[in-house]
Design an enzyme around this catalytic site. Structure first.
Site, PDB file in Angstrom:
ATOM      1  N   LEU A  66      72.862  52.419  26.451  1.00  0.00           N
ATOM      2  CA  LEU A  66      73.978  52.389  27.529  1.00  0.00           C
ATOM      3  C   LEU A  66      74.752  51.155  27.164  1.00  0.00           C
ATOM      4  O   LEU A  66      74.210  50.367  26.240  1.00  0.00           O
ATOM      5  CB  LEU A  66      73.442  52.226  28.843  1.00  0.00           C
ATOM      6  CG  LEU A  66      72.448  53.131  29.205  1.00  0.00           C
ATOM      7  CD1 LEU A  66      72.283  53.075  30.648  1.00  0.00           C
ATOM      8  CD2 LEU A  66      73.270  54.738  29.353  1.00  0.00           C
ATOM      9  N   PRO A  67      75.906  50.834  27.557  1.00  0.00           N
ATOM     10  CA  PRO A  67      76.828  49.980  26.939  1.00  0.00           C
ATOM     11  C   PRO A  67      76.294  48.513  27.243  1.00  0.00           C
ATOM     12  O   PRO A  67      76.328  47.659  26.243  1.00  0.00           O
ATOM     13  CB  PRO A  67      78.179  50.184  27.750  1.00  0.00           C
ATOM     14  CG  PRO A  67      78.209  51.442  28.252  1.00  0.00           C
ATOM     15  CD  PRO A  67      76.731  51.970  28.330  1.00  0.00           C
ATOM     16  N   THR A  97      71.841  46.970  23.858  1.00  0.00           N
ATOM     17  CA  THR A  97      71.931  45.611  23.437  1.00  0.00           C
ATOM     18  C   THR A  97      72.339  44.980  24.942  1.00  0.00           C
ATOM     19  O   THR A  97      73.352  45.090  25.307  1.00  0.00           O
ATOM     20  CB  THR A  97      72.897  45.187  22.599  1.00  0.00           C
ATOM     21  OG1 THR A  97      72.406  45.729  21.419  1.00  0.00           O
ATOM     22  CG2 THR A  97      72.885  43.825  22.253  1.00  0.00           C
ATOM     23  N   LYS A 172      67.677  40.175  18.688  1.00  0.00           N
ATOM     24  CA  LYS A 172      68.850  40.765  18.304  1.00  0.00           C
ATOM     25  C   LYS A 172      70.167  39.680  18.359  1.00  0.00           C
ATOM     26  O   LYS A 172      71.243  39.678  17.983  1.00  0.00           O
ATOM     27  CB  LYS A 172      68.866  42.074  19.071  1.00  0.00           C
ATOM     28  CG  LYS A 172      70.636  42.512  19.189  1.00  0.00           C
ATOM     29  CD  LYS A 172      70.899  43.460  18.031  1.00  0.00           C
ATOM     30  CE  LYS A 172      72.335  44.011  18.366  1.00  0.00           C
ATOM     31  NZ  LYS A 172      72.975  45.034  17.351  1.00  0.00           N
ATOM     32  N   LYS A 247      80.846  40.718  22.719  1.00  0.00           N
ATOM     33  CA  LYS A 247      79.966  40.916  23.760  1.00  0.00           C
ATOM     34  C   LYS A 247      78.504  40.190  23.186  1.00  0.00           C
ATOM     35  O   LYS A 247      77.955  39.475  24.024  1.00  0.00           O
ATOM     36  CB  LYS A 247      79.550  42.600  23.645  1.00  0.00           C
ATOM     37  CG  LYS A 247      78.489  42.807  24.726  1.00  0.00           C
ATOM     38  CD  LYS A 247      77.933  44.546  24.508  1.00  0.00           C
ATOM     39  CE  LYS A 247      76.573  44.335  25.107  1.00  0.00           C
ATOM     40  NZ  LYS A 247      76.024  45.587  24.752  1.00  0.00           N
TER      41      LYS A 247
HETATM   42  P1  NAD Z   1      79.484  53.664  23.837  1.00  0.00           P
HETATM   43  O1  NAD Z   1      80.115  53.084  24.857  1.00  0.00           O
HETATM   44  O2  NAD Z   1      79.760  54.268  22.687  1.00  0.00           O
HETATM   45  O3  NAD Z   1      78.196  54.597  24.587  1.00  0.00           O
HETATM   46  C1  NAD Z   1      77.497  54.367  25.718  1.00  0.00           C
HETATM   47  C2  NAD Z   1      77.344  55.721  26.572  1.00  0.00           C
HETATM   48  O4  NAD Z   1      76.614  55.352  27.893  1.00  0.00           O
HETATM   49  C3  NAD Z   1      78.603  56.220  27.047  1.00  0.00           C
HETATM   50  O5  NAD Z   1      78.783  57.549  26.581  1.00  0.00           O
HETATM   51  C4  NAD Z   1      78.732  56.144  28.604  1.00  0.00           C
HETATM   52  O6  NAD Z   1      79.337  57.213  29.302  1.00  0.00           O
HETATM   53  C5  NAD Z   1      77.086  56.262  28.715  1.00  0.00           C
HETATM   54  N1  NAD Z   1      76.832  55.609  30.166  1.00  0.00           N
HETATM   55  C6  NAD Z   1      77.028  54.574  30.612  1.00  0.00           C
HETATM   56  N2  NAD Z   1      76.462  54.430  31.928  1.00  0.00           N
HETATM   57  C7  NAD Z   1      75.604  55.708  32.059  1.00  0.00           C
HETATM   58  C8  NAD Z   1      74.702  55.963  33.080  1.00  0.00           C
HETATM   59  N3  NAD Z   1      74.603  55.336  34.059  1.00  0.00           N
HETATM   60  N4  NAD Z   1      74.255  57.325  32.828  1.00  0.00           N
HETATM   61  C9  NAD Z   1      74.378  57.824  31.773  1.00  0.00           C
HETATM   62  N5  NAD Z   1      75.222  57.714  30.686  1.00  0.00           N
HETATM   63  C10 NAD Z   1      75.824  56.431  30.965  1.00  0.00           C
HETATM   64  O7  NAD Z   1      78.502  52.588  23.265  1.00  0.00           O
HETATM   65  P2  NAD Z   1      77.710  52.569  21.895  1.00  0.00           P
HETATM   66  O8  NAD Z   1      78.468  52.008  20.782  1.00  0.00           O
HETATM   67  O9  NAD Z   1      76.787  53.728  21.795  1.00  0.00           O
HETATM   68  O10 NAD Z   1      76.550  51.330  22.064  1.00  0.00           O
HETATM   69  C11 NAD Z   1      75.351  51.466  22.921  1.00  0.00           C
HETATM   70  C12 NAD Z   1      74.694  50.209  22.995  1.00  0.00           C
HETATM   71  O11 NAD Z   1      74.169  50.138  21.557  1.00  0.00           O
HETATM   72  C13 NAD Z   1      75.426  48.990  23.396  1.00  0.00           C
HETATM   73  O12 NAD Z   1      74.469  48.151  24.201  1.00  0.00           O
HETATM   74  C14 NAD Z   1      75.773  48.304  22.142  1.00  0.00           C
HETATM   75  O13 NAD Z   1      76.033  46.860  22.229  1.00  0.00           O
HETATM   76  C15 NAD Z   1      74.659  48.634  21.140  1.00  0.00           C
HETATM   77  N6  NAD Z   1      75.127  48.492  19.834  1.00  0.00           N
HETATM   78  C16 NAD Z   1      76.270  49.167  19.391  1.00  0.00           C
HETATM   79  C17 NAD Z   1      76.363  49.474  17.976  1.00  0.00           C
HETATM   80  C18 NAD Z   1      77.813  50.016  17.328  1.00  0.00           C
HETATM   81  O14 NAD Z   1      77.946  49.350  16.261  1.00  0.00           O
HETATM   82  N7  NAD Z   1      78.329  50.795  18.132  1.00  0.00           N
HETATM   83  C19 NAD Z   1      75.316  48.626  17.098  1.00  0.00           C
HETATM   84  C20 NAD Z   1      74.325  47.940  17.533  1.00  0.00           C
HETATM   85  C21 NAD Z   1      74.067  48.050  18.821  1.00  0.00           C
END
Ligand code: NAD
Length: 295
Positions: A66-67, A97, A172, A247
């Protein structure tokens, strides 16, 4: 071994991670608040579910991606909280994260319900998620990590046990704070050299073989045209976004306040990326911090 896995959060990272579990032969029940994300997962072989509760019923493993902290706390501890729907003994991998404090709070509530939760944030970005080469940085009980290992190996290559619950998040955050500082420092050094008449490629080659070398000079140079196939040579498109770096630096600032640690360079880097974001560059790759040094 085929398991029933609930995967919640099918965004940029979660969707390709779920696909790798399907490819490894697992039965994945997928849920996201965005219906289109659930449909896309179903097309990739997952079973669509109408709620997080429906996804976790009967699951041997629950994964969330999740975000941010508020989404994770809201899902697990909200009214109604998902923990009440998960059977005792179930393994839960929380891969988002988030703040270490949030991870500890959710893990403690899970433990009180007999649920085995690990914080398992990832490094490696969307490319690593698609290729199944993520690094997992895990906090929680060693025995639970061993139980999770086959699943983590289906999505990643390097798996580290950082320590107790929350330790994965701490590690991390420390890594990403250093990454943000290193990228800003590299941009600053290259800009200084160019302003004093050097060719950015020549200077980059020198640094890459000298004591200032780092991940940015070796693999991810921020100066456009110095390296092929990196975001700086593609208009800073793709890669790891400024707002995601912001973030993580915000989480580092929170952790520093919590532990009364001095992180002056982390704070400075956070302000640099905040300036970049405020100028409308939040969606660009974080190596665009170089723009702040343009003359
Ligand atoms: P994203 O915003 O693309 O995806 C998050 C998903 O979670 C969305 O589809 C949203 O609709 C869903 N969501 C939110 N609340 C929800 C709930 N209560 N129930 C069900 N679904 C829900 O984010 P992302 O890029 O996939 O990143 C996810 C996590 O990974 C974050 O914490 C981010 O910091 C971490 N991260 C991201 C990256 C990157 O490059 N994108 C790299 C390392 C870590």
């Amino acid at each position: 071994m085929s398991s029933h896995i609930a995967f919640i959060g099918l965004g940029h990272m979660g969707a390709p991670m779920a696909v790798n579990l399907i490819k490894a032969g697992h039965r994945v029940k997928a849920f996201d608040l965005v219906p289109a994300a659930v449909q896309a997962a179903a097309q990739a072989g997952a079973e669509a579910t109408a709620s997080a509760a429906q996804a976790v019923h009967g699951a041997e493993l629950v994964i969330t991606m999740l975000p941010a902290s508020r989404h994770v706390e809201g899902l697990y501890l909200g009214e109604p909280g998902l923990l009440a729907e998960i059977a005792a003994g179930t393994l839960v991998l929380e891969c988002s994260t988030i703040a270490p404090e949030s991870a500890r709070k959710v893990a403690a509530a899970a433990a009180a319900a007999g649920i085995r939760m690990l914080d398992a944030p990832v490094s490696g970005g969307t490319g690593g998620a698609a290729a199944g080469t993520l690094t997992f940085i895990v906090g929680g009980a060693a025995a639970d990590l061993e139980a999770a290992r086959p699943y983590l190996q289906a999505m990643g290559r390097n798996i580290f046990h950082a320590g107790e619950p929350g330790a994965g998040q701490v590690a991390k955050i420390c890594n990403n704070m250093l990454l943000g500082i290193l990228m800003a420092g590299t941009a600053e050094a290259l800009a200084l050299g160019v302003a004093n008449g050097l060719d950015p490629k020549v200077l980059s080659d020198i640094i890459a073989k000298s004591s200032g070398r780092n991940w940015a000079t070796e693999l991810y140079n921020p100066w456009p045209g110095v390296m092929e196939n990196v975001p700086s040579s593609k208009g800073y498109a793709g890669g790891f976004g400024v707002d995601l770096m912001l973030k993580d630096l915000g989480l580092a600032a929170e952790a520093s306040m919590h532990s009364r640690s001095a992180t002056p360079l982390g704070e400075l880097a956070r302000n640099l990326y905040a300036m970049l974001s405020a100028r409308g560059h939040g969606g660009l790759d974080f190596s665009s911090v170089l723009k702040l040094y343009e003359r």
